[in-house]
Write a protein that holds these residues in place. Structure first.
Motif, PDB file in Angstrom:
ATOM      1  N   TYR A 248     -21.905  16.591  -2.380  1.00 10.66           N
ATOM      2  CA  TYR A 248     -20.688  15.746  -2.893  1.00 10.66           C
ATOM      3  C   TYR A 248     -20.819  15.214  -4.575  1.00 10.66           C
ATOM      4  O   TYR A 248     -19.857  15.791  -4.953  1.00 10.66           O
ATOM      5  CB  TYR A 248     -20.640  14.316  -2.160  1.00 10.66           C
TER       6      TYR A 248
ATOM      7  N   LYS B 255     -18.515  17.889  -7.578  1.00 10.93           N
ATOM      8  CA  LYS B 255     -17.433  16.679  -7.486  1.00 10.93           C
ATOM      9  C   LYS B 255     -18.125  17.216  -9.443  1.00 10.93           C
ATOM     10  O   LYS B 255     -16.769  17.353 -10.197  1.00 10.93           O
ATOM     11  CB  LYS B 255     -17.995  15.547  -7.727  1.00 10.93           C
TER      12      LYS B 255
ATOM     13  N   TYR C  21     -15.182  18.927 -11.969  1.00  9.84           N
ATOM     14  CA  TYR C  21     -14.215  18.203 -12.683  1.00  9.84           C
ATOM     15  C   TYR C  21     -14.346  19.034 -14.149  1.00  9.84           C
ATOM     16  O   TYR C  21     -13.531  19.176 -14.794  1.00  9.84           O
ATOM     17  CB  TYR C  21     -14.982  16.968 -12.955  1.00  9.84           C
TER      18      TYR C  21
ATOM     19  N   VAL D 295     -11.411   7.531 -18.753  1.00  6.34           N
ATOM     20  CA  VAL D 295      -9.524   6.967 -17.050  1.00  6.34           C
ATOM     21  C   VAL D 295      -8.884   7.953 -17.865  1.00  6.34           C
ATOM     22  O   VAL D 295      -8.063   7.906 -19.036  1.00  6.34           O
ATOM     23  CB  VAL D 295      -9.720   5.309 -17.224  1.00  6.34           C
ATOM     24  N   PRO D 296      -7.748   8.534 -17.080  1.00  9.44           N
ATOM     25  CA  PRO D 296      -8.290   8.780 -15.359  1.00  9.44           C
ATOM     26  C   PRO D 296      -9.241   9.943 -14.457  1.00  9.44           C
ATOM     27  O   PRO D 296      -9.432  10.238 -13.881  1.00  9.44           O
ATOM     28  CB  PRO D 296      -6.585   9.057 -15.124  1.00  9.44           C
TER      29      PRO D 296
ATOM     30  N   HIS E   8     -11.958   9.727 -14.859  1.00 12.38           N
ATOM     31  CA  HIS E   8     -14.100   9.016 -15.027  1.00 12.38           C
ATOM     32  C   HIS E   8     -14.824   9.387 -13.399  1.00 12.38           C
ATOM     33  O   HIS E   8     -15.999   8.826 -13.561  1.00 12.38           O
ATOM     34  CB  HIS E   8     -13.876   7.964 -15.206  1.00 12.38           C
ATOM     35  N   THR E   9     -13.690   9.405 -12.679  1.00 14.77           N
ATOM     36  CA  THR E   9     -14.289   9.624 -11.362  1.00 14.77           C
ATOM     37  C   THR E   9     -15.198  10.132 -10.936  1.00 14.77           C
ATOM     38  O   THR E   9     -16.606   9.736  -9.875  1.00 14.77           O
ATOM     39  CB  THR E   9     -13.197   9.329 -10.108  1.00 14.77           C
TER      40      THR E   9
ATOM     41  N   PRO F  69     -19.220   8.034 -12.058  1.00 16.16           N
ATOM     42  CA  PRO F  69     -20.038   6.806 -11.027  1.00 16.16           C
ATOM     43  C   PRO F  69     -20.728   7.882  -9.170  1.00 16.16           C
ATOM     44  O   PRO F  69     -21.692   7.801  -9.070  1.00 16.16           O
ATOM     45  CB  PRO F  69     -18.786   5.695 -10.499  1.00 16.16           C
ATOM     46  N   ASP F  70     -20.383   8.615  -9.424  1.00 17.88           N
ATOM     47  CA  ASP F  70     -20.759   9.299  -8.838  1.00 17.88           C
ATOM     48  C   ASP F  70     -21.570   9.738  -8.569  1.00 17.88           C
ATOM     49  O   ASP F  70     -23.106  10.223  -8.741  1.00 17.88           O
ATOM     50  CB  ASP F  70     -20.124  10.354  -7.384  1.00 17.88           C
TER      51      ASP F  70
ATOM     52  N   TYR G 132     -10.930  -0.839 -17.845  1.00 22.07           N
ATOM     53  CA  TYR G 132     -10.760  -0.626 -16.726  1.00 22.07           C
ATOM     54  C   TYR G 132     -12.344  -0.108 -16.499  1.00 22.07           C
ATOM     55  O   TYR G 132     -12.798  -0.859 -15.292  1.00 22.07           O
ATOM     56  CB  TYR G 132     -10.024   1.508 -16.885  1.00 22.07           C
TER      57      TYR G 132
ATOM     58  N   LEU H 155     -13.816  -3.899 -16.075  1.00 22.59           N
ATOM     59  CA  LEU H 155     -13.202  -4.288 -14.954  1.00 22.59           C
ATOM     60  C   LEU H 155     -13.883  -3.959 -13.660  1.00 22.59           C
ATOM     61  O   LEU H 155     -14.485  -4.438 -13.120  1.00 22.59           O
ATOM     62  CB  LEU H 155     -11.770  -4.222 -14.537  1.00 22.59           C
ATOM     63  N   ALA H 156     -14.072  -2.330 -13.558  1.00 25.29           N
ATOM     64  CA  ALA H 156     -14.794  -1.794 -12.214  1.00 25.29           C
ATOM     65  C   ALA H 156     -16.249  -1.902 -12.066  1.00 25.29           C
ATOM     66  O   ALA H 156     -17.402  -2.240 -11.023  1.00 25.29           O
ATOM     67  CB  ALA H 156     -14.606  -0.318 -12.339  1.00 25.29           C
TER      68      ALA H 156
ATOM     69  N   TYR I   5     -19.907   2.508 -14.513  1.00 31.86           N
ATOM     70  CA  TYR I   5     -19.272   1.723 -15.228  1.00 31.86           C
ATOM     71  C   TYR I   5     -19.067   1.886 -16.487  1.00 31.86           C
ATOM     72  O   TYR I   5     -18.664   1.869 -17.218  1.00 31.86           O
ATOM     73  CB  TYR I   5     -18.266   0.821 -13.856  1.00 31.86           C
TER      74      TYR I   5
END
Lengths: 604, 526
Positions: free
Chosen positions: A163, A167, A171, A279-280, A282-283, A286-287, A341, A344-345, A358
């Motif tokens: 995954y 991803k 991306y 952001v946004p 960036h996801t 982390p993975d 962000y 905070l994350a 993060y």
């Protein structure tokens, strides 16, 4: 010139050559393969230092060691590489982090041969991206780097590796497709003839003889009044000169009334923002980080993220200054949002590695912010000081983060290898069992926190200082992120290292740090301290180049952008007064100094 | 406060405390009067709030910690009122007596292995050095001194000089700006009373009266010399940090008188100036109350070597007398005066407020000094008296007072609910925002992404089914089956009957000729 072509090519492709040779080493001899790979990374690093860093003249602002060989002659695509103050620190960082990652990779036992081959190909890709100055070549290296990374995450990763790998791949590929569109947009609107007509010497861009002749011919025909096709180019410095000296990229307007370069900037920026990551988009990070094996996380955080920042400073701003000026609020806001962000994350994570991942989002926000601070002419005062500070801060942040984030991921990896979990709430008291490791880890984490005297501080403080002149609000917000950063890092240190002795899973496996691990941790700690105490050691290489680039963009702002804005404002004023004369609307005295910043942004 | 005691001493006296006040003092010329007012308000609130918390704390170090916060309030108040020198000087003197107090508390904790003052009591007999030095610290922080001039000079412990300077400045400020000035002066003077109260409360609870926990008391012992010698050094500074040569001479005479009084006191008690009386009362009582074996031994070799001390006092006197002209310039206040930032002295008028910040030097005018000095003395003595009544003589019952003011007590014990307030306003929202950010990542960004990925996959399946299966394959397969059907239809003509074939040939040929005849006709006709 041929000399540098030979040497630089040797350095860049040395890892690939070794990778090819590794294919012939019999499969069982894992340690031999690892050793060969390690030696290859060390030799490459020595090559980077010997060929690029030692002969580097810090007084010279322009390209050094530049060479250009014809590659795909039909489209004037060149094998064009050079070193300057922006790429050199990143090249050295790449070489260094690769060695560290390779030592950290000793714990890899699965398919060692394939791992090492991919690792070496990856290194060639990374070096190539930082060296290439032909847009096409840049794109090729960009993609070359992508594929090994996909396999390195997808094969050697954790439980959700497939995954994460796909991803990451999609991306980045999405970003590079946007970049490809932008490349084509710029290519088909570029014109060397127009550049030459501005009185710019094309030879400084390493343009080849045959192209020069073509340009001469076209120029002569154009003088004679004939309609002649443009002479296109992929040459990045030439494209930058076109962006700043001509109106080639801004005459036509497209959707929303934005010019070509606004769209090109946006597409390129999205591509680079994915890599940064901002952001946004960036996801993937982390993975990818959580699933990637430790050495790959180190490379990912230490080098790959820097390519986003490098692309922004090397390509976005010089080539598309109009867009850069008009979008500066967008870019800076994005940077600050990423910082807040991400912090905070990070605070919310219970997975140690995810928290560090993060923190990268948050720290790379400083880079975006520092690069975006276009404050050359804030409030009509012509002073580039704070802008230079921002760009240098961002560059330093990239180097500092390269050391500290690689270190943090390594530190997480060390403990993960022992206890096989990363749950922050199940740790505690590692200090008792692994005192040396804990001390080194704390230094690295403090460097990530941005403690004065360590490498994280310099970049952050310069960026925050530079933002003040651009926007007080953003400066205050970005400075206050430090509190959140301190919050999640100290909280993590507390939960992992301090407290009662560790009583979690695999308690008996908590052995003290090994010499091999020390050989990674200690150099990282040394550089974290050295860069923090003596930042000039890095800054001196970038000074001349960044000063020159910022000065030229500032000059552009003063000579081209300001008059344009002024004219537009005059027109608006005239309109206003007309309205006032004809109707009941009262003219308001406009305070220019105060409203200028806001107005400039509204222009587009 | 949670740190080891030497760290607390360092933090509370030098490093952290110094940083904030030092910063304000260094940046002083930057602040306009309006900012100074804000600083003064913050100082006054801090001073009062922390002092009230210190009243109810029972942890010995917590009392000291809040006392530090309160003293910081004093410094800020002073800086905010234009008393630059007074504030900085208090920073300086506070460093000595607060580190002394912390080290003393460390010595006590070392002896009884608890921070709780409710477990202590009567330790004076076990720990003469610690109790004496801590008493000096308490007196210094309360600002003990003579409120009148002796031969034109004032004499007191180090805290006396700085705290009185602050109270004087507040009084002067009150004269020029009555409304705000009253509040500030009330805070300064009231704070002095509370300070004296909680400091002596601490001392009496720890060292006087009967042991509250006999077991701990029995195991208590004076700390080794390595621990109490620094206390002596610090007490010397806590006493004399504010002195010039004249004060040194006066101080050494006074010390000599006290020492002689102790030496020739009938019972040879280790009493100390005026407070000696109370101490003695209880001491005597305790002495009878429980075993002699502990009390006695310590009492005797706990006595300070009085002759040595007398000699030192004489030496100080002589040195001060001889070097008086040379040393008169090196008093603490004149040293600090040298580093006063430019432009802080003259009266400053606020631009936005109807207020004037008075010249600090005016606060030393005899009229002001006397009034303010007596008020400060009076408040401190009242605080001290209250402490004596509650904890020294126990004429008043602290428990009863606690019950009478239960809601206030609860409020103070909970530190004005500040920790809870911060937890609610900062910590919880930060965690909440963090959870939101992480939720957005998982449930919005990633869901969008995964959603679009699966949508693309679904679209691909549908498209493959429709476009490939239905349209392209449908066309090709349809064509094929049509061909097949046509072939199959035609196959019925293949009957194998020769006659039928001949008939077909004949009909066919005829048809060809008939069709052809039309063409032929026209062709040859033309």
């Amino acid at each position: 010139m041929d000399n540098s072509a030979l040497w630089i090519s040797l350095v860049v492709f040395f890892p690939t050559v070794i990778a090819l040779l590794l294919a012939f080493v019999p499969k069982g001899s894992d340690d031999l393969i690892k050793l060969i790979t390690l030696v290859a990374t060390i030799v490459t690093f020595c090559g980077v230092v010997g060929v690029m860093m030692l002969p580097f003249d810090i007084e010279v602002a322009g390209l050094q060691n530049a060479f250009s060989l014809p590659w795909i002659t039909s489209f004037d695509i060149d094998y064009f590489m050079a070193v300057d103050g922006i790429s050199l620190p990143l090249l050295v960082l790449t070489g260094f982090v690769s060695i560290m990652a390779m030592i950290a990779a000793w714990s890899i036992t699965k398919n060692v041969k394939a791992f090492c081959i991919l690792f070496l190909v990856l290194e060639t890709g990374m070096l190539g991206v930082f060296l290439a100055l032909d847009f096409f070549l840049f794109y090729v290296f960009w993609e070359v780097m992508l594929l090994p990374m996909y396999f390195l995450i997808g094969v050697w990763g954790g439980p959700r590796k497939e995954y994460a790998a796909i991803k990451f791949f999609l991306y980045t590929l999405f970003g590079s497709v946007l970049m490809l569109i932008a490349i084509l947009m710029l290519y088909f609107n570029s014109d060397l003839v127009a550049l030459q007509q501005q009185g710019i010497d094309l030879t400084q861009f390493q343009i080849h003889e045959n192209v020069l002749a073509e340009v001469q011919e076209a120029a002569a025909a154009r003088d004679a009044g004939a309609e002649v096709a443009k002479v296109h180019t992929f040459n990045i410095p030439a494209l930058a000169a076109m962006g700043q000296q001509t109106e080639l990229f801004s005459t036509d307007t497209y959707l929303f009334g934005w010019s070509l370069q606004h769209w090109a900037f946006l597409l390129l920026f999205i591509g680079f923002a994915i890599k940064v990551p901002s952001v946004p988009v960036h996801t993937w990070l982390p993975d990818a980080h959580v699933e990637a094996p430790t050495p790959i996380s180190m490379i990912l955080a230490g080098v790959l993220l820097k390519m986003g920042g490098y692309g922004i400073i090397r390509i976005c701003y010089p080539i598309c200054p109009h867009a850069g000026y008009d979008f500066s609020w967008f870019v800076c806001t994005l940077g600050v949002v990423s910082m807040i962000y991400g912090a905070l994350a990070a605070l919310a994570q219970t997975d140690f590695k995810k928290m560090v991942a993060y923190s990268s989002v948050s720290h790379m926000g400083y880079v975006v912010l520092g690069l975006g601070v276009w404050s050359a002419t804030a409030a009509n005062i012509y002073d580039t000081q704070s802008w230079i500070m921002g760009v240098k801060g961002a560059m330093f942040q990239m180097i500092g983060h390269g050391v500290s984030s690689a270190g943090m991921f390594f530190m997480v990896g060390v403990v993960y290898e022992r206890v096989h979990h990363r749950n922050l709430n199940q740790f505690g008291g590692l200090y008792g069992k692994m005192p040396v490791y804990t001390a080194l880890a704390m230094i690295i984490f403090f460097a990530g926190l941005g403690l004065p005297g360590l490498c994280g501080f310099i970049g952050e403080v310069f960026v925050v200082l530079s933002v003040w002149k651009f926007s007080i609000l953003l400066a205050v917000l970005s400075a206050s992120v430090v509190v959140l950063t301190a919050g999640y890092i100290l909280w993590a240190i507390q939960r992992v290292y301090l407290g009662a002795e560790y009583k979690g899973p695999h308690e008996e496996d908590l052995s003290p740090i090994t010499p091999r691990e020390l050989s990674v941790a200690i150099p990282l700690v040394i550089f974290a301290i050295y860069f923090g105490v003596y930042p000039t050691s890095v800054l001196k290489y970038m000074d001349a180049t960044i000063d020159a680039q910022v000065q030229s963009l500032a000059k552009w702002t003063q000579e081209r952008k300001q008059p344009e804005i002024e004219a537009r404002r005059q027109a608006e004023m005239a309109e206003d007064t007309e309205v006032a004369r004809s109707g009941s609307v009262k003219t308001k005295p406009v305070s220019f100094a105060l409203s200028q910043m806001a107005k400039d942004q509204d222009v587009r | 406060m949670e740190g080891p005691t030497p760290v607390s001493a360092l933090v509370h006296s030098a490093t952290m405390v110094a940083a904030g006040v030092f910063l304000v003092a260094r940046f002083y010329p930057v602040f306009c009067p309006e900012v100074l007012l804000v600083i003064a308000i913050c100082g006054a609130i801090t001073l009062f709030m922390a002092a009230t918390i210190a009243i109810t704390a029972t942890d010995i170090k917590r009392v000291l910690a809040y006392s530090t916060v309160s003293q910081l309030g004093y410094m800020m108040l002073s800086l905010g009122l234009g008393g630059w020198l007074a504030g900085v000087m208090h920073l300086f003197t506070h460093a000595f007596f607060k580190s002394l107090l912390f080290m003393c508390s460390g010595s006590v904790i070392h002896a009884v292995h608890t921070n709780e003052m409710t477990e202590m009591g009567g330790l004076r007999k076990k720990m003469p050095w610690t109790s004496a030095t801590m008493l000096i610290g308490c007196m210094a922080i309360a600002g003990a001194g003579f409120p009148f001039a002796i031969f034109g000079h004032h004499l007191g412990l180090s805290g006396y000089y700085s705290k009185d300077a602050i109270v004087e400045q507040a009084w002067l400020f009150r004269l020029t700006n009555p409304s705000w000035g009253n509040v500030f002066f009330l805070a300064a003077a009231g704070g002095a009373a509370i300070t004296a109260f909680y400091m002596f409360r601490l001392w009496f609870m720890t060292f006087a009266g009967q042991p509250r926990n006999q077991e701990r008391y029995d195991h208590a012992h004076e700390s080794p010399p390595i621990m109490y010698r620094p206390l002596i050094v610090l007490s010397v500074f806590a006493i004399a940090a504010g002195w010039g040569p004249i004060q040194a001479m006066m101080g050494s005479i006074l010390a000599a008188v006290i020492l002689l009084a102790i030496k020739f006191w009938p019972k040879g008690e280790s009493g100390h100036d005026s407070h000696g009386d109370h101490g003695r009362d209880h001491h005597g009582h305790d002495h009878h109350g429980h075993g002699n074996e502990h009390g006695h031994g310590h009492e005797h070799h706990g006595l300070p070597p009085i002759n040595v001390a007398l000699g030192l006092a004489a030496l100080v006197f002589v040195v001060a007398l001889v070097w008086r002209p040379t040393l008169s310039g090196v008093t603490l206040s004149s040293l600090l005066e040298q580093s006063r930032p430019a432009g802080t002295l003259p009266d400053q008028k606020a631009a936005l407020l109807e207020m004037t910040w008075p010249n600090e030097h005016d606060s030393h005018a005899p009229a002001i000094k006397m009034t303010a000095g007596w008020i400060a003395f009076g408040t401190a003595v009242s605080g001290f008296t209250l402490a004596v009544l509650f904890y020294g003589l126990r004429k008043l019952d602290a428990g009863q007072a606690k019950a009478a003011f239960a809601p206030i007590h609860k409020f103070l014990v909970n530190k004005w609910w500040f920790d809870e307030l911060y937890q609610m306003t900062f910590v919880q929202p930060a965690h909440w925002l963090a959870a939101v950010a992480s939720w957005i990542d998982k449930n919005i960004f990633d869901r969008l992404l995964d959603g679009s990925a699966s949508t693309v996959r679904r679209v691909a399946v549908v498209w493959e089914n429709f476009a490939d299966r239905q349209v392209v394959d449908g066309f090709v397969n349809g064509l094929a089956s049509r061909m097949y059907a046509t072939g199959a239809g035609l196959r019925s003509m293949q009957t194998g009957s020769l006659r039928q074939y001949v008939l077909f040939i004949v009909v066919g040929t005829l048809a060809v000729f008939v069709l052809g005849s039309f063409v032929w006709n026209y062709a040859f006709a033309g």
